[in-house]
Design an enzyme around this catalytic site. Structure first.
Site, PDB file in Angstrom:
ATOM      1  N   ALA A  28     -10.946  33.108  29.025  1.00 35.79           N
ATOM      2  CA  ALA A  28     -10.160  31.958  30.417  1.00 35.79           C
ATOM      3  C   ALA A  28      -9.957  31.056  29.289  1.00 35.79           C
ATOM      4  O   ALA A  28      -8.892  30.255  30.571  1.00 35.79           O
ATOM      5  CB  ALA A  28     -12.039  31.501  31.094  1.00 35.79           C
ATOM      6  N   LYS A  90      -1.664  51.002  31.532  1.00 36.07           N
ATOM      7  CA  LYS A  90      -3.600  51.988  32.262  1.00 36.07           C
ATOM      8  C   LYS A  90      -2.279  52.002  33.271  1.00 36.07           C
ATOM      9  O   LYS A  90      -1.957  51.544  34.946  1.00 36.07           O
ATOM     10  CB  LYS A  90      -4.241  50.619  32.789  1.00 36.07           C
ATOM     11  CG  LYS A  90      -5.764  51.359  33.093  1.00 36.07           C
ATOM     12  CD  LYS A  90      -6.526  49.676  33.117  1.00 36.07           C
ATOM     13  CE  LYS A  90      -7.536  49.541  34.697  1.00 36.07           C
ATOM     14  NZ  LYS A  90      -8.609  48.879  33.762  1.00 36.07           N
ATOM     15  N   LEU A 351     -16.603  33.096  32.930  1.00 32.96           N
ATOM     16  CA  LEU A 351     -17.730  33.543  32.974  1.00 32.96           C
ATOM     17  C   LEU A 351     -18.675  32.506  33.436  1.00 32.96           C
ATOM     18  O   LEU A 351     -20.370  32.454  33.812  1.00 32.96           O
ATOM     19  CB  LEU A 351     -17.871  33.950  31.609  1.00 32.96           C
ATOM     20  CG  LEU A 351     -17.594  35.527  31.011  1.00 32.96           C
ATOM     21  CD1 LEU A 351     -18.076  36.078  30.295  1.00 32.96           C
ATOM     22  CD2 LEU A 351     -17.975  36.742  32.490  1.00 32.96           C
ATOM     23  N   THR A 362     -12.202  42.879  37.064  1.00 31.56           N
ATOM     24  CA  THR A 362     -11.902  42.399  37.609  1.00 31.56           C
ATOM     25  C   THR A 362     -11.994  40.749  36.971  1.00 31.56           C
ATOM     26  O   THR A 362     -11.547  39.978  38.097  1.00 31.56           O
ATOM     27  CB  THR A 362     -12.061  42.130  38.625  1.00 31.56           C
ATOM     28  OG1 THR A 362     -14.053  42.346  39.256  1.00 31.56           O
ATOM     29  CG2 THR A 362     -11.381  43.307  40.282  1.00 31.56           C
ATOM     30  N   ILE A 364     -10.558  39.559  34.403  1.00 30.54           N
ATOM     31  CA  ILE A 364     -10.082  38.098  34.199  1.00 30.54           C
ATOM     32  C   ILE A 364      -9.061  38.126  34.935  1.00 30.54           C
ATOM     33  O   ILE A 364      -8.013  37.132  35.104  1.00 30.54           O
ATOM     34  CB  ILE A 364      -8.091  38.843  33.191  1.00 30.54           C
ATOM     35  CG1 ILE A 364      -9.691  39.610  31.209  1.00 30.54           C
ATOM     36  CG2 ILE A 364      -7.645  38.314  33.040  1.00 30.54           C
ATOM     37  CD1 ILE A 364      -9.237  40.097  30.466  1.00 30.54           C
TER      38      ILE A 364
HETATM   39  P1  FAD Z   1     -16.283  33.485  26.753  1.00 32.34           P
HETATM   40  O1  FAD Z   1     -15.422  34.404  25.805  1.00 32.34           O
HETATM   41  O2  FAD Z   1     -17.355  33.304  26.573  1.00 32.34           O
HETATM   42  O3  FAD Z   1     -15.825  31.873  26.233  1.00 32.34           O
HETATM   43  C1  FAD Z   1     -16.062  30.764  25.964  1.00 32.34           C
HETATM   44  C2  FAD Z   1     -15.870  29.837  25.195  1.00 32.34           C
HETATM   45  O4  FAD Z   1     -16.869  28.749  24.863  1.00 32.34           O
HETATM   46  C3  FAD Z   1     -15.800  30.388  23.450  1.00 32.34           C
HETATM   47  O5  FAD Z   1     -14.826  30.126  22.725  1.00 32.34           O
HETATM   48  C4  FAD Z   1     -16.981  29.240  23.166  1.00 32.34           C
HETATM   49  O6  FAD Z   1     -16.989  29.003  21.549  1.00 32.34           O
HETATM   50  C5  FAD Z   1     -16.646  27.826  24.185  1.00 32.34           C
HETATM   51  N1  FAD Z   1     -17.927  27.416  23.443  1.00 32.34           N
HETATM   52  C6  FAD Z   1     -19.408  27.803  24.307  1.00 32.34           C
HETATM   53  N2  FAD Z   1     -20.193  26.643  24.208  1.00 32.34           N
HETATM   54  C7  FAD Z   1     -19.885  25.921  24.088  1.00 32.34           C
HETATM   55  C8  FAD Z   1     -20.068  24.069  22.864  1.00 32.34           C
HETATM   56  N3  FAD Z   1     -21.071  24.099  23.182  1.00 32.34           N
HETATM   57  N4  FAD Z   1     -18.911  23.591  22.431  1.00 32.34           N
HETATM   58  C9  FAD Z   1     -17.794  24.209  22.302  1.00 32.34           C
HETATM   59  N5  FAD Z   1     -17.382  25.184  22.402  1.00 32.34           N
HETATM   60  C10 FAD Z   1     -18.250  26.237  23.445  1.00 32.34           C
HETATM   61  N6  FAD Z   1     -12.833  41.676  32.681  1.00 32.34           N
HETATM   62  C11 FAD Z   1     -12.473  42.274  32.899  1.00 32.34           C
HETATM   63  O7  FAD Z   1     -11.302  41.456  33.416  1.00 32.34           O
HETATM   64  N7  FAD Z   1     -11.910  43.377  32.209  1.00 32.34           N
HETATM   65  C12 FAD Z   1     -13.426  44.538  31.457  1.00 32.34           C
HETATM   66  O8  FAD Z   1     -13.216  45.105  30.873  1.00 32.34           O
HETATM   67  C13 FAD Z   1     -14.082  43.381  31.252  1.00 32.34           C
HETATM   68  N8  FAD Z   1     -15.739  43.957  30.512  1.00 32.34           N
HETATM   69  C14 FAD Z   1     -16.385  43.421  31.008  1.00 32.34           C
HETATM   70  C15 FAD Z   1     -17.677  44.546  29.833  1.00 32.34           C
HETATM   71  C16 FAD Z   1     -18.304  42.660  29.974  1.00 32.34           C
HETATM   72  C17 FAD Z   1     -19.827  43.521  29.219  1.00 32.34           C
HETATM   73  C18 FAD Z   1     -18.414  42.229  30.326  1.00 32.34           C
HETATM   74  C19 FAD Z   1     -19.927  40.569  29.904  1.00 32.34           C
HETATM   75  C20 FAD Z   1     -17.619  40.952  30.935  1.00 32.34           C
HETATM   76  C21 FAD Z   1     -16.258  41.650  30.745  1.00 32.34           C
HETATM   77  N9  FAD Z   1     -14.693  41.512  31.096  1.00 32.34           N
HETATM   78  C22 FAD Z   1     -14.429  42.650  31.807  1.00 32.34           C
HETATM   79  C23 FAD Z   1     -15.131  39.680  31.640  1.00 32.34           C
HETATM   80  C24 FAD Z   1     -14.356  39.411  30.372  1.00 32.34           C
HETATM   81  O9  FAD Z   1     -15.194  39.802  29.701  1.00 32.34           O
HETATM   82  C25 FAD Z   1     -14.149  37.581  30.773  1.00 32.34           C
HETATM   83  O10 FAD Z   1     -14.435  37.423  32.347  1.00 32.34           O
HETATM   84  C26 FAD Z   1     -13.101  36.815  29.927  1.00 32.34           C
HETATM   85  O11 FAD Z   1     -13.996  37.386  28.406  1.00 32.34           O
HETATM   86  C27 FAD Z   1     -13.327  35.647  29.781  1.00 32.34           C
HETATM   87  O12 FAD Z   1     -14.661  34.506  28.649  1.00 32.34           O
HETATM   88  P2  FAD Z   1     -15.205  33.443  29.186  1.00 32.34           P
HETATM   89  O13 FAD Z   1     -13.382  33.193  28.412  1.00 32.34           O
HETATM   90  O14 FAD Z   1     -15.343  32.774  30.489  1.00 32.34           O
HETATM   91  O15 FAD Z   1     -16.061  33.333  28.167  1.00 32.34           O
END
Ligand code: FAD
Length: 516
Positions: A28, A90, A351, A362, A364
């Protein structure tokens, strides 16, 4: 009066957003950074803070075709992106054991058949099915025989005219499976190359303005303070700013989607690179298989009320093809969303905003639409509440539409072999989904509201696959003589098979054009 120059108030340079801080460097965070770097005016300074020590969620590798729009807007070269992220193509998702044990169906991208000016192909196919049941015409076979992606996926074929070949003819609608950490790196390189500043560090605190509670800055654990006008919370499930400091509140959807854990593990690559994701229903949830070039991503999404973590892990390890290449890791979550995904000067994307299990890949996509809406409603320093409210309403509608589609896979099941599935078959479902299913059952019609993500073809693939069968078809189709429909539809089936015959194998295509 709101018309005329006198009423037009841009507010001048002192109201424009000068600094944006993105908190988090997962998918994200870096998607947001790349998109903002590409689109915002040069005076906007973008800073991304991430903590390697905390890390990312480490999953999220299957996508839907909208990812191509995102990559195209950034101007990424598709084959270079595929090489860098060890991606595969895909064409859809194969669902195994969802309606009944031993049954499978395919949810492909793209259309089934060809719609005429007057009728959707589904209605012609239903007319033939009904004619066949009364001995009046041959069986048109499964509707998947008329979808190019379904037929190509079943035969492991792939071809895109996207720069690779000049082959004319119908083209496949596709998405990718990719290594999420490499995608984030790829976007990081892109964003840093366009002026985004990355700060490594752990955020330990947030300073709120005393007059209005807006965030003025975040403080790292080494004491550095980073100020901004707008904060984008991409901190993952913890929702560091949106929940931790702005108390947005969380609306749980666990009554509809009770799975609350996933265990994930990588395994050796499959030799034939199947061009589709597989989702296999299991006794307390479902397992995914995502084939990349260099490994396979596997996981079991389960309900902790119905199976223990140890049992789920053992079950996953017993079902993967090939040897595991790392230790399984557990992820804990609750389906649902922040009550507001934009609060004051903080917008949650990824997330941190909400989570719907990845059955239709969904996550991403919702990041992408979050970014698109942030750009559509990009604020100035006055942060008009009407702007924030509209963003929140639109985001929630989007999440609800995805949620309903996911629930369909669970509620329309005939499985009764475990308490998990007995409960799913008896669950109370949202009214809009109930209405949609009964319209389909009684008339074979699918009615979608504007801008909904899932198309008629997606709904019909999953409804039919889950055993939701129409009792009727559009009565207006009777104006076309049955033999004419049968002839045209048979021809279409033949053409679809011939087009796929001419495609190379997915593996050969990757090797030739974009192998790592
Ligand atoms: P994260 O990857 O958790 O990133 C969070 C970031 O915040 C990290 O860089 C972390 O270091 C940083 N951070 C947090 N706290 C702090 C702090 N205090 N100080 C500094 N930095 C901090 N989506 C799809 O589209 N297709 C899929 O097949 C799919 N499969 C999935 C399977 C599972 C089991 C899960 C749980 C999710 C899945 N998703 C999928 C969703 C997808 O994984 C997420 O939408 C995507 O990875 C985005 O994650 P994010 O960047 O929001 O969070």
């Amino acid at each position: 009066m709101v018309s005329g120059d006198a009423a037009f108030d841009r507010g001048g340079d002192n109201t424009r957003i000068e600094r944006v801080v993105i908190v988090g460097g997962g998918t994200a965070g870096w998607m947001t950074a790349a998109a903002l770097a590409k689109t915002v005016p040069a005076h906007v300074k973008i800073v991304l803070i991430e903590s390697e020590e905390i890390g990312t969620v480490g999953v999220g590798e299957a996508t839907i075709p909208s990812i191509r729009t995102f990559n195209n807007i950034l101007g990424l070269d598709e084959f270079d992106f595929i090489r860098y992220t060890h991606a595969t193509y895909k064409l859809g998702i194969e669902f195994v054991d969802w309606n009944r044990l031993g049954e499978r169906y395919f949810h492909p991208f793209g259309d089934h058949g060809r719609h005429t000016q007057e009728f959707k192909f589904l209605q012609l196919w239903l007319r033939l099915k009904s004619g066949y049941a009364r001995g009046m015409c041959p069986d048109p076979g499964p509707i998947s025989d008329y979808n190019l992606c379904s037929v190509a996926a079943a035969r492991g074929r792939f071809l895109t005219t996207n720069g690779a070949t000049s082959t004319p003819g119908p083209s496949l609608r596709y998405a990718f499976h990719f290594d999420a950490s490499l995608y984030a790196k790829y976007l990081r390189r892109y964003a840093e190359g366009r002026g985004v500043t990355r700060i490594e560090g752990r955020i330990a605190g947030t300073d709120l303005r005393s007059d209005d509670g807006f965030i003025s800055s975040v403080t790292l654990d080494d004491g550095r303070t980073i100020a901004a006008d707008l904060f984008v919370d991409c901190s993952g499930f913890r929702g560091l700013l949106i929940e931790g400091h702005l108390n947005a509140g969380f609306e749980s959807w666990s009554q509809f989607l009770p799975c609350d854990r996933a265990v994930a593990v990588g395994s050796e690559p499959l030799s034939d690179f199947p061009p589709y994701t597989r989702a296999t229903a299991d006794s307390a949830g479902w397992r995914w298989r995502i084939p990349l070039q260099h490994r396979v991503g596997n996981g079991y999404v389960f309900s902790s009320d119905h199976i223990s973590q140890d049992e789920a892990t053992a079950r996953l390890l017993s079902q993967i093809e090939g040897k595991p290449i790392n230790d399984p890791h557990l992820i804990t979550f609750t389906a649902g969303h922040r009550r507001s995904m934009w609060v004051k000067n903080c917008v949650a994307i990824g997330l941190s905003g909400g989570f719907i299990e990845p059955l239709e890949s969904t996550g991403i996509h919702l990041i992408q639409t979050g970014i698109a809406k942030l750009l559509l409603f990009f604020p100035d320093k006055r942060f008009a509440q009407a702007n924030i409210d509209e963003f929140n309403v639109a985001t929630l509608l989007e999440y609800e539409a995805v949620r309903d589609f996911i629930i369909l896979h669970y509620c329309a099941t005939e499985r009764s072999d475990s308490s998990f599935w007995r409960e799913r078959g008896a669950m109370v479902i949202p009214e809009r989904l109930k209405a949609r299913m009964s319209l389909f059952c009684s008339t074979g019609r699918i009615f979608r509201y504007q801008d909904e993500l899932f198309t008629d073809d997606s709904w019909l693939a999953v409804m039919l696959g889950q055993g939701v069968t129409p009792k009727s078809y559009d009565p207006l189709v009777d104006k076309i003589p049955l033999p004419e429909i049968a002839k045209n539809v048979a021809r279409l089936r033949q053409i679809t098979a011939q087009v796929v015959d001419s495609m190379p194998s997915h593996r050969d295509f990757i090797r030739q054009y974009c192998g790592a």
